[in-house]
Design a protein around this motif. Structure first.
Motif, PDB file in Angstrom:
ATOM      1  N   SER A 180       0.822  -1.207   0.000  1.00 40.73           N
ATOM      2  CA  SER A 180       0.000   0.000   0.000  1.00 40.73           C
ATOM      3  C   SER A 180       0.858   1.261   0.000  1.00 40.73           C
ATOM      4  CB  SER A 180      -0.923   0.014   1.224  1.00 40.73           C
ATOM      5  OG  SER A 180      -0.173   0.007   2.428  1.00 40.73           O
ATOM      6  N   ALA A 181       2.060   1.193   0.567  1.00 41.46           N
ATOM      7  CA  ALA A 181       2.940   2.364   0.577  1.00 41.46           C
ATOM      8  C   ALA A 181       3.448   2.680  -0.823  1.00 41.46           C
ATOM      9  CB  ALA A 181       4.120   2.139   1.522  1.00 41.46           C
ATOM     10  N   ALA A 230       1.851   1.919  -3.602  1.00 41.53           N
ATOM     11  CA  ALA A 230       0.687   2.465  -4.311  1.00 41.53           C
ATOM     12  C   ALA A 230       0.441   3.915  -3.912  1.00 41.53           C
ATOM     13  CB  ALA A 230      -0.548   1.617  -4.027  1.00 41.53           C
ATOM     14  N   GLU A 231       0.655   4.225  -2.644  1.00 40.48           N
ATOM     15  CA  GLU A 231       0.451   5.594  -2.173  1.00 40.48           C
ATOM     16  C   GLU A 231       1.483   6.550  -2.801  1.00 40.48           C
ATOM     17  OE1 GLU A 231      -1.324   8.694   0.274  1.00 40.48           O
ATOM     18  OE2 GLU A 231      -1.937   6.894  -0.812  1.00 40.48           O
ATOM     19  N   ARG A 262       2.837   6.244  -5.770  1.00 40.19           N
ATOM     20  CA  ARG A 262       2.382   6.487  -7.145  1.00 40.19           C
ATOM     21  C   ARG A 262       1.199   7.450  -7.164  1.00 40.19           C
ATOM     22  NH1 ARG A 262       3.563   0.747  -8.155  1.00 40.19           N
ATOM     23  NH2 ARG A 262       5.368   0.644  -9.546  1.00 40.19           N
ATOM     24  N   ARG A 263       0.271   7.266  -6.223  1.00 40.89           N
ATOM     25  CA  ARG A 263      -0.906   8.137  -6.196  1.00 40.89           C
ATOM     26  C   ARG A 263      -0.506   9.580  -5.928  1.00 40.89           C
ATOM     27  NH1 ARG A 263      -4.165  10.880  -3.102  1.00 40.89           N
ATOM     28  NH2 ARG A 263      -2.956  10.432  -1.211  1.00 40.89           N
ATOM     29  N   LEU A 264       0.398   9.789  -4.984  1.00 44.59           N
ATOM     30  CA  LEU A 264       0.810  11.146  -4.639  1.00 44.59           C
ATOM     31  C   LEU A 264       1.575  11.806  -5.779  1.00 44.59           C
ATOM     32  CD1 LEU A 264       1.917  10.506  -0.950  1.00 44.59           C
ATOM     33  CD2 LEU A 264       0.005  11.956  -1.685  1.00 44.59           C
ATOM     34  N   THR A 298      -0.688  12.977  -8.415  1.00 45.77           N
ATOM     35  CA  THR A 298      -1.599  14.040  -7.984  1.00 45.77           C
ATOM     36  C   THR A 298      -0.810  15.324  -7.811  1.00 45.77           C
ATOM     37  OG1 THR A 298      -2.924  12.373  -6.807  1.00 45.77           O
ATOM     38  CG2 THR A 298      -3.354  14.697  -6.292  1.00 45.77           C
ATOM     39  N   ALA A 315       4.989  12.580  -0.746  1.00 40.81           N
ATOM     40  CA  ALA A 315       5.592  11.293  -1.100  1.00 40.81           C
ATOM     41  C   ALA A 315       6.867  11.059  -0.304  1.00 40.81           C
ATOM     42  CB  ALA A 315       5.871  11.249  -2.600  1.00 40.81           C
ATOM     43  N   VAL A 327       5.888   9.770   3.160  1.00 45.82           N
ATOM     44  CA  VAL A 327       5.446   8.375   3.125  1.00 45.82           C
ATOM     45  C   VAL A 327       6.637   7.446   2.932  1.00 45.82           C
ATOM     46  CG1 VAL A 327       4.117   6.675   1.804  1.00 45.82           C
ATOM     47  CG2 VAL A 327       3.123   8.916   2.312  1.00 45.82           C
ATOM     48  N   ALA A 363       8.955   1.349  -1.119  1.00 52.69           N
ATOM     49  CA  ALA A 363       8.403   2.689  -1.306  1.00 52.69           C
ATOM     50  C   ALA A 363       9.534   3.721  -1.392  1.00 52.69           C
ATOM     51  CB  ALA A 363       7.451   3.038  -0.164  1.00 52.69           C
TER      52      ALA A 363
END
Length: 377
Positions: free
Chosen positions: A337-338, A340-341, A343-345, A348, A355, A358, A366
């Motif tokens: 999940s880290a 994925a987070e 990539r999402r940040l 965005t 990022a 995180v 990550a």
């Protein structure tokens, strides 16, 4: 080195820039306003091109292949005047400046663009652009020059008239030129003048206008539109406003860019870096005292659109953050999940600050993904 996993399956990649969400297929066309090679590369220049390089790296992490065009404005009045002061031909002077710039970009781990058009090779396309704009009524011929009717573009940009006139004068658009119908009209083709390079045209000898050069180069490389147009925030008006308007007037395709990456200005004591102000922080001087990764992280550890004030303490802070990120990268695999987070940040609005938090906290994959994507290896 950690390699990002490419996008697979039927999912459509997307990125948000400036609040605009853009779905993307397999490629993203990016046009970046490059240098006018008449002076040294300072931190403000470096910040723009590090952010553009980071944008391309983020897109690859998201499974989209960027196609980057970064021009060189090697025909420009300010360059010609600088060359005269040095007693050199303008084209030789430009070549020296470009060579130095490319070395500094390589030292900063900024990858070379896919296309690098030089303005002197696009004089004929500028002439064709000027002729087409005259034919459509978007421009007019006066005393051997061709002027684009800039009023509608200026009004649409929302720049107040007084500010527009000030910026036009600052960037060499000659608002006081008596040959113009209106002060904010812009030269697509400038009539020849003693001491300046000139090419033959239907209107007599002359040279291309700055805004028209970028319009012609972007149109020649990518056609009527790009996904992302990048450059320093100081170029937003008049340069980006007018060369976009010229391209749109020619093609009828609006907007010519789906999104803009206007990178924030770097200041010293609140004043914009400028040779005339004597407050330049040179890229070569920073590279002499800190690794490229530290300089990149100092630039990237803030929102890309924000202006910021440089102090030497920021380099120390960036060095400490980089050390923490490298320590985190040495940890074993962490929760998916880290990753994925991250990539999402990054997708965005290139939210590097979040990022970093995180990645430093989660460590492992990550942290390795972020280190690689930001070009910090």
């Amino acid at each position: 080195m950690y390699q990002a996993t490419p996008r697979t399956g039927t999912g459509l990649a997307s990125i948000t820039l400036g609040g605009r969400s853009m779905p993307l297929m397999d490629q993203a066309r990016i046009y970046a306003c490059g240098i006018t090679p008449y002076d040294v590369t300072h931190l403000g220049h470096a910040a723009t091109f590090v952010w553009v390089d980071t944008l391309t790296r983020v897109l690859r992490t998201l499974g989209v292949e960027p196609v980057l065009c970064r021009n060189v404005t090697d025909v420009d009045d300010v360059l010609v005047r600088a060359a005269k002061r040095e007693g050199l031909r303008y084209d030789d002077f430009a070549a020296f400046g470009e060579f130095r710039f490319e070395g500094e970009m390589a030292a900063l781990n900024v990858r070379a663009p896919d296309y690098e058009p030089r303005a002197h090779r696009y004089v004929r396309p500028v002439i064709r652009l000027a002729a087409a704009l005259v034919e459509s009524g978007a421009a007019y011929v006066r005393d051997g020059s061709v002027y684009f009717r800039g009023g509608p573009a200026v009004e649409a940009a929302g720049t107040g008239r007084d500010e527009a006139l000030r910026l036009a004068a600052q960037f060499g658009d000659r608002p006081g030129d008596p040959a113009k119908d209106a002060p904010l009209d812009a030269a697509v083709w400038q009539a020849g003048e003693p001491g300046y390079p000139a090419w033959d045209s239907p209107w007599g000898p002359g040279r291309p206008g700055w805004h028209a050069e970028c319009a012609a180069m972007a149109l020649s490389v990518f056609g009527p539109a790009v996904d992302i147009h990048a450059g320093g925030a100081d170029l937003k008006f008049p340069h980006h406003t007018l060369h976009a308007a010229m391209a749109e007037a020619l093609t009828g395709v609006r907007p010519c860019a789906r999104a803009w990456l206007h990178v924030g200005t770097v200041t010293i004591g609140g004043a914009k870096m400028a040779k005339s102000a004597g407050n330049l922080v040179l890229a070569e001087d920073l590279l002499a005292v800190q690794p490229a990764a530290v300089i990149r992280l100092m630039i990237l550890a803030r929102p890309w659109a924000s202006s910021w004030d440089y102090t030497p303490a920021l380099l120390t802070e960036a060095a400490n953050r980089l050390e923490a990120l490298h320590r985190a990268s040495g940890l074993p695999h962490t929760r998916p999940s880290a990753v994925a987070e991250i990539r999402r940040l990054l997708g965005t609005d290139l939210d590097v600050p979040a990022a970093l938090d995180v990645a430093t906290d989660a460590g492992g994959d990550a942290a390795r993904l972020l280190t690689s994507t930001l070009g910090l290896t």
